[in-house]
Design a protein around this motif. Structure first.
Motif: not given
Length: 111
Positions: A78-98
């Protein structure tokens, strides 16, 4: 800071915070799908603070990594490639939460 803001006495701020909180209360939809909608919307709007909040809530609600990744994929489509940096940070957050769940299963320290 949410508590500080709601205690400041400003009626408009208090009303908005109440409205925001009620939007994620179970109704016709359970809390988990509402949080997934919040996550994908926050990703498209590029709000890292909101993305982090929704990821934590979803993990607290039992979302699996596969479910989170699927929601992030929808955000990317939906958001396009502009969301990629935010997806990177989301993965970091998921890993930190786990990782944090190893000692704080409900992630109480985060919210």
């Amino acid at each position: 800071m949410n508590e500080r803001i709601t205690e400041c006495g400003h009626l408009g701020l208090k009303r908005f915070w109440a409205l925001d909180g009620r939007a994620y209360e179970p109704g016709a939809l359970d809390e988990k799908p509402l949080e997934f909608m919040g996550l994908t919307t926050s990703m498209v709007l590029k709000c890292d603070d909101c993305v982090t909040y929704h990821l934590i809530r979803l993990i607290q609600l039992g979302a699996t990594n596969d479910e989170l990744y699927e929601a992030l994929n929808v955000s990317l489509i939906v958001g396009g490639s502009i969301t990629i940096p935010h997806i990177r940070r989301a993965f970091e957050t998921i890993d930190a939460c786990r990782e944090m769940q190893e000692t704080d299963i409900e992630l109480k320290a985060l919210l």
